[in-house]
Design an enzyme around this catalytic site. Sequence first.
Site, PDB file in Angstrom:
ATOM      1  N   GLN A 155      29.153  53.172  76.294  1.00 41.57           N
ATOM      2  CA  GLN A 155      29.368  54.544  76.763  1.00 41.57           C
ATOM      3  C   GLN A 155      28.066  55.330  76.717  1.00 41.57           C
ATOM      4  OE1 GLN A 155      32.462  56.057  77.839  1.00 41.57           O
ATOM      5  NE2 GLN A 155      30.924  57.497  78.529  1.00 41.57           N
ATOM      6  N   ARG A 160      29.300  53.585  83.915  1.00 42.69           N
ATOM      7  CA  ARG A 160      29.657  52.498  82.991  1.00 42.69           C
ATOM      8  C   ARG A 160      29.424  51.160  83.689  1.00 42.69           C
ATOM      9  NH1 ARG A 160      33.330  53.391  78.888  1.00 42.69           N
ATOM     10  NH2 ARG A 160      32.909  51.203  78.402  1.00 42.69           N
ATOM     11  N   ARG A 217      36.865  45.156  72.163  1.00 45.99           N
ATOM     12  CA  ARG A 217      37.221  46.526  71.751  1.00 45.99           C
ATOM     13  C   ARG A 217      38.213  46.395  70.600  1.00 45.99           C
ATOM     14  NH1 ARG A 217      39.064  51.700  75.304  1.00 45.99           N
ATOM     15  NH2 ARG A 217      36.799  51.694  75.489  1.00 45.99           N
ATOM     16  N   HIS A 268      30.337  53.350  70.224  1.00 45.21           N
ATOM     17  CA  HIS A 268      30.683  53.033  71.618  1.00 45.21           C
ATOM     18  C   HIS A 268      29.375  52.946  72.409  1.00 45.21           C
ATOM     19  CE1 HIS A 268      33.079  52.503  75.039  1.00 45.21           C
ATOM     20  NE2 HIS A 268      33.669  53.676  75.156  1.00 45.21           N
ATOM     21  N   CYS A 281      33.443  61.344  77.887  1.00 45.17           N
ATOM     22  CA  CYS A 281      33.582  59.888  78.064  1.00 45.17           C
ATOM     23  C   CYS A 281      34.879  59.529  78.769  1.00 45.17           C
ATOM     24  CB  CYS A 281      33.488  59.190  76.709  1.00 45.17           C
ATOM     25  SG  CYS A 281      34.689  59.812  75.509  1.00 45.17           S
ATOM     26  N   ASP A 325      34.762  65.081  73.681  1.00 45.71           N
ATOM     27  CA  ASP A 325      35.604  63.879  73.575  1.00 45.71           C
ATOM     28  C   ASP A 325      36.929  64.325  72.944  1.00 45.71           C
ATOM     29  OD1 ASP A 325      36.593  61.286  73.432  1.00 45.71           O
ATOM     30  OD2 ASP A 325      35.323  60.671  71.754  1.00 45.71           O
TER      31      ASP A 325
HETATM   32  N1   CP Z   1      35.377  55.946  78.068  1.00 48.34           N
HETATM   33  C1   CP Z   1      36.095  54.820  77.863  1.00 48.34           C
HETATM   34  O1   CP Z   1      35.687  53.899  77.126  1.00 48.34           O
HETATM   35  O2   CP Z   1      37.256  54.761  78.562  1.00 48.34           O
HETATM   36  P1   CP Z   1      38.435  53.711  78.313  1.00 48.34           P
HETATM   37  O3   CP Z   1      38.974  53.949  76.933  1.00 48.34           O
HETATM   38  O4   CP Z   1      39.440  53.990  79.379  1.00 48.34           O
HETATM   39  O5   CP Z   1      37.866  52.319  78.431  1.00 48.34           O
HETATM   40  N1  NVA Z   2      36.653  58.643  70.722  1.00 50.84           N
HETATM   41  C1  NVA Z   2      37.569  58.072  71.688  1.00 50.84           C
HETATM   42  C2  NVA Z   2      36.817  57.493  72.840  1.00 50.84           C
HETATM   43  C3  NVA Z   2      37.658  56.888  73.920  1.00 50.84           C
HETATM   44  C4  NVA Z   2      36.853  56.252  75.007  1.00 50.84           C
HETATM   45  C5  NVA Z   2      38.445  57.031  71.025  1.00 50.84           C
HETATM   46  O1  NVA Z   2      37.926  56.245  70.222  1.00 50.84           O
HETATM   47  O2  NVA Z   2      39.640  57.009  71.290  1.00 50.84           O
END
Ligand code: CP
Ligand code: NVA
Length: 323
Positions: A132, A292, A102, A129, A264, A224
Amino acid sequence: MKGKDFLSIKDFSPSEILYLLILARQVKTHPTTYRDSLKRETLAMIFEKPSLRTRVTFDVGIQQLGGFSIYLSPAEINLGKRESVYDVAKNLERMVQGIMIRTFAHEIVEQMAQYASIPVINGLTDYSHPCQAMADYLTMWEAKGSLEKLKVAFVGDGNNVAHSLMFAGAQLGAHVWVATPPGYEPKAEALQWACRRARETGGSCTVTNDAVEAVADADVVYADVWASMGCESEAEKRSKIFRPFQVNAELFSKAKPDSIFLHCLPAHRGDEVTNDVIDSPRSLVFQQAENRLHAQKAILLELMRGEFVRLPSLVELQETLHV
Ligand code: CP
Ligand code: NVA
Protein backbone atom coordinates in the site's frame (compact mmCIF):
# COMPACT_ATOMS: atom_id res chain seq x y z
CA MET A 1 16.51 -7.94 -5.32
CA LYS A 2 15.95 -11.40 -6.87
CA GLY A 3 14.93 -13.92 -4.25
CA LYS A 4 14.36 -11.26 -1.58
CA ASP A 5 11.13 -11.07 0.37
CA PHE A 6 8.93 -7.96 0.56
CA LEU A 7 7.85 -8.03 4.19
CA SER A 8 8.52 -4.47 5.28
CA ILE A 9 9.64 -1.16 3.79
CA LYS A 10 12.25 -1.20 6.58
CA ASP A 11 14.08 -4.14 4.97
CA PHE A 12 15.15 -2.03 1.98
CA SER A 13 17.54 0.85 1.46
CA PRO A 14 16.26 4.29 0.42
CA SER A 15 17.69 3.74 -3.07
CA GLU A 16 15.94 0.36 -3.41
CA ILE A 17 12.59 1.95 -2.48
CA LEU A 18 13.14 4.81 -4.93
CA TYR A 19 14.20 2.35 -7.57
CA LEU A 20 11.02 0.27 -7.15
CA LEU A 21 8.97 3.44 -7.60
CA ILE A 22 10.85 4.31 -10.76
CA LEU A 23 10.28 0.79 -12.08
CA ALA A 24 6.58 1.09 -11.15
CA ARG A 25 6.30 4.26 -13.26
CA GLN A 26 8.10 2.54 -16.10
CA VAL A 27 5.75 -0.46 -15.87
CA LYS A 28 2.74 1.86 -15.79
CA THR A 29 3.88 3.79 -18.86
CA HIS A 30 5.10 0.80 -20.89
CA PRO A 31 3.08 -2.23 -19.73
CA THR A 32 3.60 -4.25 -22.90
CA THR A 33 7.40 -4.25 -22.45
CA TYR A 34 6.91 -6.56 -19.47
CA ARG A 35 4.10 -8.80 -20.74
CA ASP A 36 6.30 -11.95 -20.87
CA SER A 37 8.67 -11.11 -18.02
CA LEU A 38 7.16 -13.68 -15.64
CA LYS A 39 5.88 -16.12 -18.26
CA ARG A 40 4.32 -19.23 -16.68
CA GLU A 41 5.45 -18.15 -13.19
CA THR A 42 2.83 -18.79 -10.51
CA LEU A 43 2.00 -16.70 -7.45
CA ALA A 44 0.12 -18.30 -4.55
CA MET A 45 -2.09 -15.76 -2.78
CA ILE A 46 -2.97 -16.66 0.81
CA PHE A 47 -5.77 -14.56 2.30
CA GLU A 48 -6.75 -14.81 5.96
CA LYS A 49 -8.66 -11.50 5.77
CA PRO A 50 -11.00 -10.07 3.09
CA SER A 51 -9.73 -8.01 0.16
CA LEU A 52 -10.79 -6.26 -3.03
CA ARG A 53 -7.73 -4.29 -4.16
CA THR A 54 -4.95 -6.61 -3.03
CA ARG A 55 -6.54 -9.68 -4.53
CA VAL A 56 -7.49 -8.08 -7.84
CA THR A 57 -4.25 -6.15 -8.38
CA PHE A 58 -1.98 -9.11 -7.61
CA ASP A 59 -4.09 -11.39 -9.79
CA VAL A 60 -4.26 -8.96 -12.70
CA GLY A 61 -0.63 -7.88 -12.16
CA ILE A 62 0.91 -11.35 -12.44
CA GLN A 63 -1.30 -12.10 -15.48
CA GLN A 64 -0.13 -8.90 -17.18
CA LEU A 65 3.45 -10.13 -16.65
CA GLY A 66 2.66 -13.48 -18.29
CA GLY A 67 2.08 -15.53 -15.13
CA PHE A 68 -0.78 -16.94 -13.08
CA SER A 69 -2.11 -16.67 -9.56
CA ILE A 70 -3.85 -19.14 -7.27
CA TYR A 71 -6.23 -17.72 -4.66
CA LEU A 72 -6.17 -19.58 -1.35
CA SER A 73 -9.03 -18.53 0.91
CA PRO A 74 -8.96 -18.63 4.73
CA ALA A 75 -11.16 -21.74 4.68
CA GLU A 76 -8.83 -23.61 2.32
CA ILE A 77 -5.52 -23.03 4.05
CA ASN A 78 -6.61 -22.46 7.67
CA LEU A 79 -3.00 -21.51 8.37
CA GLY A 80 -1.57 -22.86 11.60
CA LYS A 81 -4.68 -24.94 12.31
CA ARG A 82 -5.18 -27.33 9.42
CA GLU A 83 -1.46 -27.17 8.63
CA SER A 84 1.58 -25.42 10.13
CA VAL A 85 3.17 -22.37 8.50
CA TYR A 86 6.33 -24.47 8.03
CA ASP A 87 4.50 -27.23 6.15
CA VAL A 88 2.59 -24.76 3.97
CA ALA A 89 5.87 -23.01 3.07
CA LYS A 90 7.63 -26.30 2.29
CA ASN A 91 4.77 -27.43 0.04
CA LEU A 92 4.34 -24.16 -1.83
CA GLU A 93 8.05 -23.65 -2.57
CA ARG A 94 7.92 -26.84 -4.69
CA MET A 95 4.80 -25.76 -6.59
CA VAL A 96 4.89 -22.00 -7.20
CA GLN A 97 7.49 -19.25 -7.68
CA GLY A 98 6.17 -16.68 -5.19
CA ILE A 99 3.82 -16.29 -2.22
CA MET A 100 1.68 -13.28 -1.36
CA ILE A 101 0.14 -13.49 2.09
CA ARG A 102 -2.41 -11.37 4.00
CA THR A 103 -2.75 -12.38 7.62
CA PHE A 104 -3.08 -11.16 11.21
CA ALA A 105 0.20 -11.48 13.16
CA HIS A 106 3.23 -10.09 11.35
CA GLU A 107 5.29 -13.01 12.69
CA ILE A 108 3.36 -15.32 10.36
CA VAL A 109 4.73 -13.62 7.22
CA GLU A 110 8.19 -13.58 8.78
CA GLN A 111 7.97 -17.32 9.46
CA MET A 112 6.68 -17.99 5.96
CA ALA A 113 9.62 -16.05 4.52
CA GLN A 114 12.07 -17.85 6.76
CA TYR A 115 10.83 -21.31 5.75
CA ALA A 116 10.05 -20.77 2.05
CA SER A 117 12.94 -20.59 -0.41
CA ILE A 118 10.82 -18.47 -2.79
CA PRO A 119 9.96 -14.73 -2.41
CA VAL A 120 7.23 -13.91 0.10
CA ILE A 121 5.25 -10.66 -0.19
CA ASN A 122 3.37 -9.08 2.72
CA GLY A 123 -0.14 -8.26 1.47
CA LEU A 124 -1.08 -6.71 4.89
CA THR A 125 -0.57 -7.77 8.47
CA ASP A 126 -1.76 -6.18 11.71
CA TYR A 127 1.63 -4.41 11.77
CA SER A 128 2.18 -3.15 8.23
CA HIS A 129 0.98 -2.81 4.65
CA PRO A 130 4.09 -2.18 2.56
CA CYS A 131 2.53 -2.69 -0.90
CA GLN A 132 0.00 0.00 0.00
CA ALA A 133 2.77 2.44 0.92
CA MET A 134 4.48 1.88 -2.43
CA ALA A 135 1.23 2.77 -4.25
CA ASP A 136 0.73 5.75 -1.92
CA TYR A 137 4.12 7.33 -2.64
CA LEU A 138 3.80 6.53 -6.35
CA THR A 139 0.55 8.52 -6.33
CA MET A 140 2.13 11.40 -4.39
CA TRP A 141 5.08 11.46 -6.79
CA GLU A 142 2.73 11.60 -9.80
CA ALA A 143 0.64 14.36 -8.21
CA LYS A 144 3.39 16.47 -6.68
CA GLY A 145 6.37 15.85 -9.00
CA SER A 146 8.70 15.16 -6.07
CA LEU A 147 8.59 13.36 -2.73
CA GLU A 148 11.32 15.02 -0.74
CA LYS A 149 10.09 17.49 1.89
CA LEU A 150 6.42 16.75 1.29
CA LYS A 151 4.30 17.12 4.41
CA VAL A 152 2.17 13.96 4.64
CA ALA A 153 -0.49 13.96 7.38
CA PHE A 154 -2.07 10.65 8.37
CA VAL A 155 -5.14 11.19 10.58
CA GLY A 156 -6.77 8.38 12.57
CA ASP A 157 -5.52 5.11 14.03
CA GLY A 158 -1.76 4.48 14.35
CA ASN A 159 -2.25 1.21 12.47
CA ASN A 160 -0.59 -0.97 9.80
CA VAL A 161 -1.14 1.62 7.05
CA ALA A 162 0.23 4.41 9.26
CA HIS A 163 3.35 2.36 10.04
CA SER A 164 4.14 1.67 6.38
CA LEU A 165 3.43 5.30 5.44
CA MET A 166 5.93 6.38 8.13
CA PHE A 167 8.57 3.86 7.01
CA ALA A 168 8.34 4.75 3.32
CA GLY A 169 8.19 8.48 4.06
CA ALA A 170 11.35 8.18 6.13
CA GLN A 171 13.08 6.33 3.28
CA LEU A 172 12.05 8.99 0.78
CA GLY A 173 12.82 12.15 2.77
CA ALA A 174 9.20 13.16 3.43
CA HIS A 175 7.87 14.86 6.58
CA VAL A 176 5.27 12.45 7.91
CA TRP A 177 2.83 13.49 10.65
CA VAL A 178 0.52 11.00 12.33
CA ALA A 179 -2.39 12.38 14.39
CA THR A 180 -4.26 9.90 16.60
CA PRO A 181 -6.43 9.97 19.72
CA PRO A 182 -4.39 9.33 22.90
CA GLY A 183 -3.74 5.61 23.26
CA TYR A 184 -3.93 4.89 19.52
CA GLU A 185 -0.48 6.14 18.51
CA PRO A 186 1.78 4.08 16.21
CA LYS A 187 4.09 1.58 17.92
CA ALA A 188 7.03 3.27 19.66
CA GLU A 189 9.47 1.01 17.82
CA ALA A 190 7.98 2.05 14.46
CA LEU A 191 8.29 5.73 15.33
CA GLN A 192 11.88 5.29 16.50
CA TRP A 193 12.84 3.49 13.29
CA ALA A 194 11.16 6.15 11.12
CA CYS A 195 12.79 9.04 13.02
CA ARG A 196 16.22 7.45 12.76
CA ARG A 197 15.93 6.76 9.03
CA ALA A 198 14.37 10.19 8.36
CA ARG A 199 17.38 11.88 9.95
CA GLU A 200 19.54 10.24 7.24
CA THR A 201 17.29 11.26 4.34
CA GLY A 202 16.37 14.80 5.43
CA GLY A 203 12.80 13.92 6.35
CA SER A 204 11.06 13.66 9.72
CA CYS A 205 8.36 11.73 11.51
CA THR A 206 6.10 13.31 14.15
CA VAL A 207 3.23 11.89 16.18
CA THR A 208 0.62 14.17 17.74
CA ASN A 209 -2.86 13.97 19.27
CA ASP A 210 -3.85 17.17 17.47
CA ALA A 211 -5.36 16.58 14.02
CA VAL A 212 -5.23 20.29 13.08
CA GLU A 213 -1.51 20.51 13.91
CA ALA A 214 -0.83 17.49 11.66
CA VAL A 215 -2.92 18.73 8.74
CA ALA A 216 -1.77 22.39 8.88
CA ASP A 217 -0.09 23.22 5.54
CA ALA A 218 0.11 19.54 4.60
CA ASP A 219 0.64 18.51 0.97
CA VAL A 220 -1.13 15.20 1.50
CA VAL A 221 -3.93 14.29 3.93
CA TYR A 222 -4.44 10.56 4.46
CA ALA A 223 -7.26 8.67 6.20
CA ASP A 224 -7.93 5.00 6.95
CA VAL A 225 -10.71 3.15 8.77
CA TRP A 226 -10.88 3.65 12.54
CA ALA A 227 -11.31 -0.08 13.24
CA SER A 228 -9.09 -2.30 11.11
CA MET A 229 -9.82 -5.88 10.12
CA GLY A 230 -9.63 -7.92 13.30
CA CYS A 231 -10.73 -4.96 15.52
CA GLU A 232 -14.35 -4.90 14.34
CA SER A 233 -15.67 -5.54 17.86
CA GLU A 234 -14.21 -2.16 18.90
CA ALA A 235 -15.90 -0.26 16.05
CA GLU A 236 -18.65 1.30 18.15
CA LYS A 237 -16.33 2.41 20.95
CA ARG A 238 -13.83 3.78 18.45
CA SER A 239 -16.45 5.66 16.49
CA LYS A 240 -16.89 8.06 19.44
CA ILE A 241 -13.20 8.34 20.32
CA PHE A 242 -12.11 8.99 16.73
CA ARG A 243 -14.86 11.49 15.79
CA PRO A 244 -12.55 14.56 16.23
CA PHE A 245 -10.18 12.88 13.74
CA GLN A 246 -12.68 12.80 10.89
CA VAL A 247 -11.25 14.26 7.67
CA ASN A 248 -14.06 16.64 6.73
CA ALA A 249 -14.08 19.83 4.67
CA GLU A 250 -13.14 21.94 7.68
CA LEU A 251 -10.09 19.85 8.61
CA PHE A 252 -9.04 19.45 4.96
CA SER A 253 -9.17 23.26 4.55
CA LYS A 254 -6.21 23.56 6.98
CA ALA A 255 -3.98 21.78 4.45
CA LYS A 256 -2.35 23.56 1.50
CA PRO A 257 -4.87 24.74 -1.12
CA ASP A 258 -3.36 22.30 -3.65
CA SER A 259 -3.12 19.41 -1.19
CA ILE A 260 -4.42 15.99 -2.13
CA PHE A 261 -6.51 13.48 -0.19
CA LEU A 262 -5.54 9.80 -0.06
CA HIS A 263 -7.20 6.75 1.53
CA CYS A 264 -6.06 3.14 1.19
CA LEU A 265 -9.74 2.04 0.92
CA PRO A 266 -12.14 0.54 1.81
CA ALA A 267 -13.55 3.81 3.20
CA HIS A 268 -16.29 4.16 5.75
CA ARG A 269 -17.87 7.31 4.37
CA GLY A 270 -19.25 9.53 7.10
CA ASP A 271 -16.80 8.14 9.66
CA GLU A 272 -13.11 8.78 8.93
CA VAL A 273 -13.90 10.84 5.81
CA THR A 274 -16.89 12.77 4.56
CA ASN A 275 -18.26 12.52 1.01
CA ASP A 276 -17.33 16.12 0.17
CA VAL A 277 -13.64 15.29 0.79
CA ILE A 278 -13.39 11.81 -0.73
CA ASP A 279 -15.40 12.87 -3.79
CA SER A 280 -13.61 16.21 -4.23
CA PRO A 281 -11.35 16.88 -7.25
CA ARG A 282 -8.35 16.81 -4.88
CA SER A 283 -9.11 13.24 -3.83
CA LEU A 284 -6.90 10.76 -5.72
CA VAL A 285 -8.15 7.61 -4.02
CA PHE A 286 -8.97 5.69 -7.21
CA GLN A 287 -5.68 6.62 -8.90
CA GLN A 288 -4.06 5.43 -5.68
CA ALA A 289 -5.99 2.13 -5.84
CA GLU A 290 -4.94 1.65 -9.49
CA ASN A 291 -1.34 2.30 -8.51
CA ARG A 292 -1.41 -0.84 -6.35
CA LEU A 293 -1.29 -2.70 -9.67
CA HIS A 294 1.77 -0.88 -11.04
CA ALA A 295 3.70 -0.81 -7.75
CA GLN A 296 3.14 -4.51 -7.19
CA LYS A 297 4.12 -5.41 -10.75
CA ALA A 298 7.44 -3.68 -10.05
CA ILE A 299 7.80 -5.67 -6.81
CA LEU A 300 6.94 -8.96 -8.54
CA LEU A 301 9.41 -8.22 -11.35
CA GLU A 302 12.22 -7.43 -8.97
CA LEU A 303 11.68 -10.29 -6.52
CA MET A 304 10.80 -13.02 -9.00
CA ARG A 305 13.04 -12.03 -11.89
CA GLY A 306 15.52 -9.38 -10.80
CA GLU A 307 14.82 -7.27 -13.86
CA PHE A 308 17.78 -4.96 -13.62
CA VAL A 309 21.37 -5.88 -13.00
CA ARG A 310 22.75 -2.69 -11.51
CA LEU A 311 21.02 -0.71 -8.79
CA PRO A 312 21.45 3.03 -9.51
CA SER A 313 23.07 5.17 -6.83
CA LEU A 314 20.89 7.27 -4.55
CA VAL A 315 22.17 10.45 -6.25
CA GLU A 316 21.21 9.10 -9.68
CA LEU A 317 17.79 8.13 -8.41
CA GLN A 318 17.20 11.46 -6.72
CA GLU A 319 18.16 13.24 -9.91
CA THR A 320 15.65 11.11 -11.77
CA LEU A 321 12.96 11.86 -9.23
CA HIS A 322 13.36 15.60 -9.61
CA VAL A 323 13.25 15.83 -13.41
N1 CP B 1 -6.19 -1.13 0.42
C1 CP B 1 -6.34 -2.47 0.44
O1 CP B 1 -5.42 -3.24 0.78
O2 CP B 1 -7.56 -2.90 0.00
P1 CP B 1 -8.13 -4.38 0.18
O3 CP B 1 -8.27 -4.65 1.65
O4 CP B 1 -9.44 -4.38 -0.53
O5 CP B 1 -7.15 -5.34 -0.45
N1 NVA C 1 -6.05 -0.59 8.33
C1 NVA C 1 -6.94 -1.32 7.45
C2 NVA C 1 -6.42 -1.30 6.05
C3 NVA C 1 -7.27 -2.01 5.04
C4 NVA C 1 -6.66 -2.03 3.67
C5 NVA C 1 -7.13 -2.73 7.95
O1 NVA C 1 -6.14 -3.35 8.37
O2 NVA C 1 -8.25 -3.22 7.94
